[in-house]
Design a protein around this motif. Structure first.
Motif, mmCIF file in Angstrom:
data_model
loop_
_atom_site.group_PDB
_atom_site.id
_atom_site.type_symbol
_atom_site.label_atom_id
_atom_site.label_comp_id
_atom_site.label_asym_id
_atom_site.label_seq_id
_atom_site.Cartn_x
_atom_site.Cartn_y
_atom_site.Cartn_z
ATOM 1 N N ALA A 207 29.243 33.607 30.064
ATOM 2 C CA ALA A 207 29.580 34.740 29.206
ATOM 3 C C ALA A 207 31.080 34.789 28.954
ATOM 4 O O ALA A 207 31.523 35.060 27.827
ATOM 5 C CB ALA A 207 29.096 36.039 29.855
ATOM 6 N N ALA A 208 31.889 34.515 30.005
ATOM 7 C CA ALA A 208 33.342 34.545 29.849
ATOM 8 C C ALA A 208 33.825 33.404 28.960
ATOM 9 O O ALA A 208 34.731 33.583 28.129
ATOM 10 C CB ALA A 208 34.017 34.459 31.218
ATOM 11 N N VAL A 209 33.227 32.211 29.104
ATOM 12 C CA VAL A 209 33.608 31.066 28.262
ATOM 13 C C VAL A 209 33.314 31.371 26.799
ATOM 14 O O VAL A 209 34.131 31.102 25.913
ATOM 15 C CB VAL A 209 32.861 29.796 28.717
ATOM 16 N N SER A 210 32.151 31.950 26.551
ATOM 17 C CA SER A 210 31.783 32.273 25.170
ATOM 18 C C SER A 210 32.680 33.364 24.605
ATOM 19 O O SER A 210 33.095 33.300 23.442
ATOM 20 C CB SER A 210 30.319 32.710 25.131
ATOM 21 N N ARG A 211 32.989 34.371 25.431
ATOM 22 C CA ARG A 211 33.782 35.503 24.948
ATOM 23 C C ARG A 211 35.224 35.101 24.662
ATOM 24 O O ARG A 211 35.819 35.549 23.671
ATOM 25 C CB ARG A 211 33.751 36.626 25.989
ATOM 26 N N THR A 212 35.807 34.266 25.505
ATOM 27 C CA THR A 212 37.223 33.906 25.369
ATOM 28 C C THR A 212 37.445 32.590 24.629
ATOM 29 O O THR A 212 38.589 32.198 24.408
ATOM 30 C CB THR A 212 37.865 33.799 26.767
ATOM 31 N N GLN A 213 36.337 31.922 24.247
ATOM 32 C CA GLN A 213 36.440 30.600 23.606
ATOM 33 C C GLN A 213 37.270 29.644 24.472
ATOM 34 O O GLN A 213 38.125 28.893 23.982
ATOM 35 C CB GLN A 213 37.071 30.731 22.217
ATOM 36 N N ALA A 214 37.006 29.678 25.787
ATOM 37 C CA ALA A 214 37.782 28.865 26.730
ATOM 38 C C ALA A 214 37.497 27.386 26.530
ATOM 39 O O ALA A 214 36.386 26.984 26.171
ATOM 40 C CB ALA A 214 37.446 29.278 28.164
ATOM 41 N N ARG A 215 38.528 26.578 26.788
ATOM 42 C CA ARG A 215 38.398 25.119 26.726
ATOM 43 C C ARG A 215 38.280 24.512 28.112
ATOM 44 O O ARG A 215 37.763 23.414 28.257
ATOM 45 C CB ARG A 215 39.626 24.520 26.018
ATOM 46 N N PHE A 216 38.741 25.242 29.128
ATOM 47 C CA PHE A 216 38.693 24.730 30.499
ATOM 48 C C PHE A 216 38.187 25.840 31.437
ATOM 49 O O PHE A 216 38.569 27.007 31.303
ATOM 50 C CB PHE A 216 40.063 24.246 30.970
ATOM 51 N N ALA A 217 37.344 25.430 32.376
ATOM 52 C CA ALA A 217 36.878 26.321 33.441
ATOM 53 C C ALA A 217 37.106 25.606 34.765
ATOM 54 O O ALA A 217 36.562 24.517 34.997
ATOM 55 C CB ALA A 217 35.406 26.667 33.265
ATOM 56 N N ILE A 218 37.943 26.198 35.606
ATOM 57 C CA ILE A 218 38.345 25.552 36.863
ATOM 58 C C ILE A 218 37.618 26.230 38.025
ATOM 59 O O ILE A 218 37.766 27.439 38.244
ATOM 60 C CB ILE A 218 39.861 25.647 37.072
ATOM 61 N N LEU A 219 36.847 25.444 38.775
ATOM 62 C CA LEU A 219 36.217 25.939 40.001
ATOM 63 C C LEU A 219 37.086 25.523 41.179
ATOM 64 O O LEU A 219 37.200 24.326 41.496
ATOM 65 C CB LEU A 219 34.807 25.358 40.157
ATOM 66 N N ASP A 220 37.701 26.517 41.781
ATOM 67 C CA ASP A 220 38.585 26.227 42.919
ATOM 68 C C ASP A 220 37.802 26.403 44.222
ATOM 69 O O ASP A 220 37.334 27.501 44.541
ATOM 70 C CB ASP A 220 39.793 27.164 42.898
ATOM 71 N N LEU A 221 37.656 25.301 44.981
ATOM 72 C CA LEU A 221 36.860 25.294 46.214
ATOM 73 C C LEU A 221 37.718 25.391 47.467
ATOM 74 O O LEU A 221 37.268 25.027 48.552
ATOM 75 C CB LEU A 221 36.004 24.025 46.268
ATOM 76 N N THR A 222 38.941 25.882 47.325
ATOM 77 C CA THR A 222 39.828 25.977 48.486
ATOM 78 C C THR A 222 39.207 26.825 49.589
ATOM 79 O O THR A 222 39.376 26.540 50.779
ATOM 80 C CB THR A 222 41.182 26.591 48.073
ATOM 81 N N GLY A 223 38.462 27.856 49.215
ATOM 82 C CA GLY A 223 37.877 28.748 50.214
ATOM 83 C C GLY A 223 36.494 28.347 50.681
ATOM 84 O O GLY A 223 35.859 29.092 51.439
ATOM 85 N N VAL A 224 35.991 27.200 50.258
ATOM 86 C CA VAL A 224 34.660 26.739 50.665
ATOM 87 C C VAL A 224 34.810 25.784 51.851
ATOM 88 O O VAL A 224 35.420 24.726 51.722
ATOM 89 C CB VAL A 224 33.934 26.040 49.494
ATOM 90 N N ASP A 225 34.258 26.181 52.994
ATOM 91 C CA ASP A 225 34.401 25.381 54.214
ATOM 92 C C ASP A 225 33.271 24.380 54.396
ATOM 93 O O ASP A 225 33.453 23.334 55.025
ATOM 94 C CB ASP A 225 34.446 26.293 55.452
ATOM 95 N N VAL A 226 32.095 24.716 53.899
ATOM 96 C CA VAL A 226 30.918 23.873 54.133
ATOM 97 C C VAL A 226 30.238 23.588 52.812
ATOM 98 O O VAL A 226 30.051 24.485 51.996
ATOM 99 C CB VAL A 226 29.923 24.563 55.096
ATOM 100 N N VAL A 227 29.883 22.329 52.619
ATOM 101 C CA VAL A 227 29.147 21.920 51.426
ATOM 102 C C VAL A 227 27.945 21.091 51.861
ATOM 103 O O VAL A 227 28.091 20.130 52.620
ATOM 104 C CB VAL A 227 30.041 21.101 50.468
ATOM 105 N N ASP A 228 26.770 21.465 51.406
ATOM 106 C CA ASP A 228 25.590 20.651 51.636
ATOM 107 C C ASP A 228 25.032 20.223 50.285
ATOM 108 O O ASP A 228 25.628 20.483 49.234
ATOM 109 C CB ASP A 228 24.536 21.410 52.446
ATOM 110 N N THR A 229 23.892 19.551 50.305
ATOM 111 C CA THR A 229 23.323 19.051 49.053
ATOM 112 C C THR A 229 23.039 20.180 48.080
ATOM 113 O O THR A 229 23.295 20.063 46.876
ATOM 114 C CB THR A 229 22.020 18.283 49.352
ATOM 115 N N ALA A 230 22.512 21.302 48.597
ATOM 116 C CA ALA A 230 22.181 22.430 47.724
ATOM 117 C C ALA A 230 23.429 23.018 47.085
ATOM 118 O O ALA A 230 23.458 23.302 45.886
ATOM 119 C CB ALA A 230 21.428 23.500 48.517
ATOM 120 N N THR A 231 24.496 23.190 47.896
ATOM 121 C CA THR A 231 25.741 23.759 47.368
ATOM 122 C C THR A 231 26.324 22.871 46.283
ATOM 123 O O THR A 231 26.732 23.352 45.220
ATOM 124 C CB THR A 231 26.764 23.941 48.499
ATOM 125 N N ALA A 232 26.387 21.561 46.565
ATOM 126 C CA ALA A 232 26.919 20.636 45.572
ATOM 127 C C ALA A 232 26.076 20.649 44.302
ATOM 128 O O ALA A 232 26.596 20.574 43.182
ATOM 129 C CB ALA A 232 26.975 19.235 46.157
#
Length: 293
Positions: A207-232
């Motif tokens: 919704a935010a990408v469509s509303r702002t006509q964004a060209r880039f969306a950055i997912l910052d994973l600095t606060g993610v300590d654990v990643v499993d197959t489901a999370t990825a």
């Protein structure tokens, strides 16, 4: 008394009330079936007296004109009334306001309603009585004091509403979508990314990408300590959805432990551009926008 104990007590009271209601519905105040002798009448009177003296109820009866013919019960003591105090008086003059349930019962149909009088909430069952020709001769009403139960219900409703508002605030804070630059959005992820959270992030981000006509969306994973197959998998789905809207998804801030886990799981992130820090991601996005301009 806990809410559970109060609920159990109310259920027990209603069970006893139902039994009394069934008995009262069969017998008119002024007559009893011929097959029932004096001993049965005495037993019924004893049962009724026990209920009236030990439960927070009021049992009252009126004739077809609404005049009290019976008025008794332990709950009367709580409102400062004497038992039998209203005998001979008209119910609609005594009660504050009208009672649709009572009027319905006087018309011949049983009724159930919740009313408030003298600062007490009453749950009322109105049962019409009939003569041999089926004409209404009056109404027998059982009133149960449910003030404490209703107060507890209101408190629980208020608390649940507060908890729901708090959860909405928490959900909005846990995955905020920030427009850090013109046509550049960033989503700082913290904690565990489960299916519910991934669905919420995907919906809000698209919704935010469509509303702002964004060209880039950055997912910052600095606060993610654990990643499993489901999370990825959830993260890849988010980026895939962003790509369908014509924006590019970037991943920043992958920790060394998380990177090792991704490799050990054999997950393919080759189609996703990853950068060390959020600052690096912003620099890439801003530089790309400048070149395109």
């Amino acid at each position: 008394m806990s809410n559970h104990d109060l609920e159990q007590e109310c259920k027990a009271l209603r069970a006893r009330v139902a039994e009394l209601e069934a008995r009262l519905a069969k017998v008119a105040p002024d007559e009893a079936p011929p097959s029932e002798g004096p001993n049965h009448k005495l037993a019924m009177a004893q049962v009724l007296r026990v209920l009236l003296d030990h439960l927070d109820i009021v049992v009252w009866a009126v004739d077809a004109q609404g005049t009290f013919t019976f008025h008794d019960g332990k709950a009367l003591d709580q409102v400062g009334h004497q038992r039998g105090q209203f005998l001979g008086q008209n119910v609609f003059e005594v009660l504050a306001g009208s009672s649709p349930g009572l009027r319905k019962a006087l018309a011949g149909a049983p009724a159930h309603e919740i009313t408030e009088a003298h600062g007490i909430v009453w749950e009322n069952w109105h049962m019409p009585t009939h003569d041999g020709q089926g004409r209404v001769t009056g109404v027998v009403t059982l009133s149960l004091d449910v003030t404490e139960a209703m107060r507890t219900k209101a408190e629980l409703t208020t608390k649940l509403a507060l908890i729901e508002r708090q959860q909405d605030v928490i959900r909005n804070l846990e995955t905020p979508i920030i427009q850090v630059w013109d046509r550049v959005l960033t989503v700082p992820m913290v904690g565990v990314v489960d299916s519910r959270r991934a669905a919420r992030v995907t919906e809000d981000l698209l919704a935010a990408v469509s509303r702002t006509q964004a060209r880039f969306a950055i997912l910052d994973l600095t606060g993610v300590d654990v990643v499993d197959t489901a999370t990825a998998g959830h993260i890849l789905k988010i980026l895939g959805a962003v790509r369908l809207l014509g924006a590019e998804g970037l991943i920043t801030g992958i920790r060394p432990v998380v990177a090792q886990t991704i490799l050990s799981l054999g997950l393919d992130l080759s189609r996703v551009r990853t950068l060390a820090t959020l600052r690096d991601g912003l620099a890439v996005a801003i530089r790309s926008l400048g070149e395109r301009a």
